[in-house]
Design an enzyme around this catalytic site. Structure first.
Site, PDB file in Angstrom:
ATOM      1  N   ARG A  88       0.833  -1.215   0.000  1.00 50.36           N
ATOM      2  CA  ARG A  88       0.000   0.000   0.000  1.00 50.36           C
ATOM      3  C   ARG A  88       0.870   1.268   0.000  1.00 50.36           C
ATOM      4  O   ARG A  88       2.090   1.201  -0.126  1.00 50.36           O
ATOM      5  CB  ARG A  88      -0.952  -0.009   1.213  1.00 50.36           C
ATOM      6  CG  ARG A  88      -0.279   0.119   2.560  1.00 50.36           C
ATOM      7  CD  ARG A  88      -1.304   0.062   3.676  1.00 50.36           C
ATOM      8  NE  ARG A  88      -0.677   0.207   4.993  1.00 50.36           N
ATOM      9  CZ  ARG A  88      -1.067  -0.485   6.056  1.00 50.36           C
ATOM     10  NH1 ARG A  88      -2.027  -1.394   5.958  1.00 50.36           N
ATOM     11  NH2 ARG A  88      -0.484  -0.308   7.219  1.00 50.36           N
TER      12      ARG A  88
ATOM     13  N   GLU B 202       2.323   2.969   1.951  1.00 50.33           N
ATOM     14  CA  GLU B 202       3.251   3.147   3.094  1.00 50.33           C
ATOM     15  C   GLU B 202       4.589   2.515   2.668  1.00 50.33           C
ATOM     16  O   GLU B 202       5.341   3.164   1.917  1.00 50.33           O
ATOM     17  CB  GLU B 202       2.683   2.533   4.378  1.00 50.33           C
ATOM     18  CG  GLU B 202       1.825   3.524   5.150  1.00 50.33           C
ATOM     19  CD  GLU B 202       1.416   2.981   6.531  1.00 50.33           C
ATOM     20  OE1 GLU B 202       2.093   3.304   7.524  1.00 50.33           O
ATOM     21  OE2 GLU B 202       0.442   2.228   6.586  1.00 50.33           O
TER      22      GLU B 202
ATOM     23  N   GLU C 224      -1.250  -8.050   8.999  1.00 49.26           N
ATOM     24  CA  GLU C 224      -1.158  -6.874   9.890  1.00 49.26           C
ATOM     25  C   GLU C 224      -2.082  -7.055  11.079  1.00 49.26           C
ATOM     26  O   GLU C 224      -1.745  -6.681  12.216  1.00 49.26           O
ATOM     27  CB  GLU C 224      -1.560  -5.617   9.109  1.00 49.26           C
ATOM     28  CG  GLU C 224      -1.615  -4.337   9.934  1.00 49.26           C
ATOM     29  CD  GLU C 224      -1.771  -3.099   9.061  1.00 49.26           C
ATOM     30  OE1 GLU C 224      -1.256  -2.044   9.449  1.00 49.26           O
ATOM     31  OE2 GLU C 224      -2.375  -3.228   7.955  1.00 49.26           O
TER      32      GLU C 224
HETATM   33  C1  BGC Z   1       2.035   0.769   9.990  1.00 48.84           C
HETATM   34  C2  BGC Z   1       2.620  -0.039  11.085  1.00 48.84           C
HETATM   35  C3  BGC Z   1       2.956   0.851  12.253  1.00 48.84           C
HETATM   36  C4  BGC Z   1       1.725   1.507  12.693  1.00 48.84           C
HETATM   37  C5  BGC Z   1       1.944   2.403  13.860  1.00 48.84           C
HETATM   38  C6  BGC Z   1       0.839   1.498  10.502  1.00 48.84           C
HETATM   39  O1  BGC Z   1       0.320   2.315   9.570  1.00 48.84           O
HETATM   40  O2  BGC Z   1       1.743  -0.006   8.931  1.00 48.84           O
HETATM   41  O3  BGC Z   1       3.664  -0.750  10.615  1.00 48.84           O
HETATM   42  O4  BGC Z   1       3.580   0.153  13.266  1.00 48.84           O
HETATM   43  O5  BGC Z   1       1.139   2.275  11.644  1.00 48.84           O
HETATM   44  O6  BGC Z   1       0.824   3.105  14.040  1.00 48.84           O
END
Ligand code: BGC
Length: 927
Positions: free
Chosen positions: A504, A506, A781
């Site tokens: 995605r 990120e 996740e």
């Molecule tokens: C990420 C995670 C991260 C988390 C912390 C998410 O958007 O994908 O890897 O640890 O945010 O809030």
């Protein structure tokens, strides 16, 4: 005749005796020589103060080292007797790993030859090792005469996703003449962006997206290539494809960070030594020419690539090409504020090719392929096309119930590639300047008159080019699938930096996820250099914050000027874990000040030792009180998590100070840890060891117990409450990112191993096997990212490829298979499997330590427990046999007591503790 035979027999006998005795006395030479984080004969090396490591050969006669000698010289012929750079002379020491260089100062481009020998346990010197080498790269900015060179693509940039401006990829070219044949040549190269460099039409390397991702406003990594064979006397051409990458492309949901989205540029310095010894240097400058009218029209890491074959420029990187229509490149000087340093870890490469592909479905217009593994990388397509048609390549991790793509979880990342055909016929295409996270691929726009075929697509798996380092298997299919999902989750999230997810918008260096997974990553893959390189980026980023803040992600493209407990602590936890796994003190020395500043950040935010900082807390804990996004931080309070990690980081800084011999700091931070722990207990726990909160959580007890924050008497009570919480959850885990990795360790320390097995082998939500039952091929996740009956988690933040929950791997290797480091670097190894016959009849693990391979493999058959273990030379092991008694324990088929390499330490209850010297052992005992 008789006497003659007798004479020869006697002669041979004595000859044999002599050879045997002198071969027994010939101690074999050391092997597997490496420098620093495991580099073997590197060029373009980053460190003028390396460390040296070697392994003793595995043999019956060589058990340990009593001394060593290292020699280093600037030419082979000087070794071993006339080293001009360094002679350690004989050092009485058992150390054979990470020995610091203490010779003459080394310079850029310097080539160093080195050898080592050791003295064995009987004080007999070994043969000298083979000669190894390392060649330093360009260590200083002043080594570069080149200029940053490229076209100004900002002025004709394109509006992309979210109106994010996209640079057109560039093609740059430079001709040069060499008067004579080439003796040797080094190409020193980097870019603000990502590149592919060619010499005389040949690709110089198979690096993927070099130079990689660092805080470009602080440091840009440079690469060195041995290119002598690519050059010829007479005319030569150097050609470069250049795209935005992380430097000038859309990364993170915020605005572009570096130099405000400046045009990508290259920095090139080709240093050639001709046959007559003369040197000539070709650099990037205004004599270069460029165009943006090449076939790669657009390239974005998130959104994909557009390739128009109609714009291909045959021979553009050879002397046989006319570039008069190309523009003159623009240049800018190298500035001292941005350090140019040789890359200190492996580049990204295509490490695997997935060819076992299945067609899931096809319609008249499109066909969907299943790679059978959620992967990170790019597809290689071989597809029949019609001239002028556009092939669209889309990606997805999983399918919706109707067989179409589930891509909500890609969010704004378009992750789609396009190929525009220039001819009728089968085309071959592999995207170059993007990457995708996917298991399914959809093609459309191909010649629909041809029946789709699974061979149309292959999956090029891409990650930093580290080698496999360990293995784990067992008698349980789902436990083995979990191991596979863990290792693939790592392959898919270690593309130059440790990322949260590959699919995605990120794909960022989230610190919290990294700190929980690093031990499991180090076991499975030789990622030592990747972690130490990323920690350098972390240090550089911390310098932007006077208060010692460590941002959520490294490199920090979010620029939130904020930190989170449990995340920022990666700056202390990862160095400590890497040190304990490798024995390499350098990682502690390099990161000690960063750790102290981070604890200082907590102190600056603390009142009565309770820091009021931000925290993601026990991220994605199951069954949170609040629904939706608000529930993502779980129910273990922010201030609780802050204080717990403040204490833990202070404690680790104290331990690290102890290892580094900094006694003042050791005392100071130990005292701080004690003060915080006391404040923590009185604020968050009552006399009954109960967590003072309406909503009880497993993680509140796990953090308090694992970080040793409670008085012993309170701890015992708190352990009971933890067991209560687990019972109330019907023996399921109830933990998020922070609680999950420590759950097995805490239950193990409490002797609740069978309870941990119960939790680990649960099939229902929340559990590790739940996602496997729903078809996962990587770690999710969320514990409930998807279910066959309920579909996908409604939140778009729903990656099916996050490695954080894979942190359980460490416990699987250390306690199910039973292979763990008891002293830093496995100098002392613990072989202590804790089988549970309700679930398993066998398990095995092996790992490459700095001393050589160690392994533990057990099975139970007909009430007999068999344990095979390998202990590498120059280490010792503590072996704990969980079954039987000393009387029915045999080793290598004979009575245990007869084995001189084994010493019984004690045999309390059912556990038999033995100290073992290096060697291979088959233990057998009755259940
Ligand atoms: C990420 C995670 C991260 C988390 C912390 C998410 O958007 O994908 O890897 O640890 O945010 O809030």
């Amino acid at each position: 005749m008789l006497y003659k035979n007798l004479f020869y027999q006697v002669l041979f006998f004595f000859l044999f005796l002599g050879v045997a005795s002198c071969s027994k006395d010939v101690v074999q030479n050391p092997e597997k020589l490496t420098i620093s984080e495991g580099f073997k004969n590197p060029i373009g090396f980053y460190n003028p103060n390396p460390t040296f490591t070697w392994e003793l050969p595995v043999s019956e006669t060589i058990k340990s080292q009593t001394a060593y000698q290292i020699v280093a010289a600037s030419s082979k012929d000087m070794l071993p007797n006339n080293p001009d750079l360094w002679d350690s002379e004989k050092q009485e020491s058992t150390q054979s790993t990470f020995v610091n260089y203490q010779g003459k100062k080394l310079e850029s481009r310097q080539n160093v030859f080195w050898q080592v020998r050791y003295w064995n346990q009987e004080g007999i010197a070994s043969e000298w090792s083979d000669i190894n080498t390392f060649e330093l790269g360009l260590l200083k900015n002043s080594d570069w005469q080149a200029k940053w060179t490229g076209l100004d693509t900002a002025k004709d940039s394109i509006k992309g996703v979210r109106n994010f401006l996209m640079h057109r990829p560039q093609y740059l070219r430079k001709g040069f003449e060499l008067p004579l044949d080439v003796e040797s040549a080094r190409l020193y190269f980097t870019a603000k962006g990502v590149f592919d460099v060619h010499l005389n039409g040949k690709d110089v390397s198979d690096d993927v997206l070099p130079p990689g991702w660092t805080p470009y406003n602080k440091r840009i990594e440079t690469l060195s290539y041995d290119v002598g064979e690519f050059l010829t006397s007479g005319d030569n051409i150097i050609g470069v494809e250049l795209a935005s990458g992380w430097h000038s492309g859309r990364i993170s949901r915020g605005q572009a960070l570096y130099e405000n989205f400046a045009s990508p540029k290259i920095l090139c310095q080709l240093e050639v030594t001709l046959k007559n010894g003369t040197k000539t240097t070709i650099v990037s400058d205004q004599s270069w020419k460029g165009t943006t009218n090449g076939p790669i029209r657009l390239a974005s890491l998130y959104d994909g690539e557009v390739y128009d074959a109609n714009l291909e420029m045959p021979n553009w990187a050879t002397t046989n090409f006319d570039d008069t229509s190309w523009k003159t490149a623009e240049t800018e000087a190298v500035v001292d504020s941005v350090k140019l340093e040789p890359k200190r870890h492996a580049t990204v490469k295509t490490t695997k090719i997935l060819e076992d592909v299945a067609i899931v479905s096809s319609t008249k217009e499109s066909v969907i392929f299943n790679m059978k593994q959620n992967m990170l990388g790019v597809p290689k397509v071989n597809v029949p096309m019609k001239k002028g048609d556009t092939l669209t390549i889309r990606f997805s991790e999983m399918l919706l119930a109707d067989g179409t793509f589930y891509t909500d979880n890609y969010r704004s990342a378009k992750s789609t590639d396009y190929y525009i055909a220039a001819t009728d016929g089968v085309i071959e295409y592999t995207p170059k300047f993007t990457f995708h996270g996917y298991q399914y691929v959809e093609l459309s726009g191909y010649d629909a008159s041809v029946e789709p075929n699974a061979s149309w697509i292959k999956g090029l798996v891409q990650h930093s080019n580290f080698s496999e380092n360990g293995s784990f298997t067992s008698s349980h299919d789902k436990l083995n699938q979990l191991q596979s999902n863990i290792t693939w989750g790592l392959r898919d999230n270690l593309l130059d930096i440790p990322t949260d997810c590959p699919q995605r918008d990120e794909r960022l260096g989230w610190t919290g996820d990294a700190q929980v997974i690093s031990p499991t990553a180090m076991f499975n893959f030789n990622t030592h250099a990747l972690w130490t390189a990323w920690l350098q980026s972390m240090r550089e980023t911390q310098t932007e914050h006077d208060d010692g803040l460590i941002p959520f992600i490294i490199p920090d493209v979010l620029q939130r000027n904020n930190a989170s407990s449990g995340w920022g602590d990666a700056c202390v936890i990862i160095p400590w874990d890497i040190y304990n796994i490798t024995g390499d003190k350098t990682v502690l020395e390099e990161n000690f000040e960063m750790g102290k500043k981070w604890v200082g950040y907590y102190q600056s935010k603390a009142k009565d030792f309770i820091p009021d900082t931000h925290s993601f807390a026990d991220w994605l804990q199951p069954y949170p009180e609040k629904d939706g996004k608000m529930g993502n931080r779980g129910d273990t309070p922010r201030l609780f998590v802050n204080t717990a990690y403040f204490a833990h980081s202070a404690h680790l800084v104290s331990k690290i100070a102890g290892v580094l011999g900094k006694t003042e700091d050791e005392k100071k931070y130990k005292a701080l840890y004690n003060d915080i722990a006391a404040a923590f207990e009185s604020k968050f726990f009552d006399e009954e060891g109960k967590f003072i909160s309406k909503k009880q959580t497993q993680t509140s007890y796990l953090l308090a117990i694992y970080f040793d924050l409670l008085k012993p008497e309170t701890k015992v009570k708190a352990q009971k409450h933890l067991l209560e919480e687990i019972k109330n959850a019907d023996y399921h885990l109830g933990t998020g990112f922070l609680g999950t990795p420590i759950l097995p360790k805490v239950l193990d320390d409490m002797g609740e191993i069978d309870l941990m097995y119960k939790i680990l082998f649960k099939e229902t939500y929340p559990s590790w096997f739940y996602s496997i039952n729903q078809g996962a091929t990587t770690m999710w996740e969320r514990w409930n990212s998807y279910s066959k009956e309920g579909g996908y988690n409604p939140q778009s933040m729903n990656s099916l490829n996050h490695y954080a929950y894979g942190a359980v791997g460490q416990w699987m290797y250390e306690r199910i298979a039973g292979l763990a480091a008891l002293e830093p670097g496995y100098k002392k190894i613990r072989i202590a499997p804790m089988p549970n016959t309700q679930f398993l009849t066998s398990a095995s693990a092996s790992v490459n330590t700095s001393y050589g391979e160690a392994s533990a493999s057990w099975n139970i058959e007909n009430d007999v427990f068999n344990l095979e273990t390998v202990i590498p030379p120059n280490t010792t092991a503590e072996v704990i046999i969980p079954y039987g008694t000393i009387d029915n324990l045999s080793v290598n088929g004979s009575d245990f007591k007869e084995n001189a390499n084994l010493k019984l330490e004690n045999s309390e209850g059912t556990l038999i503790k033995i100290t073992a010297n290096p060697g291979t052992y088959q233990f057998r005992s009755k259940l």
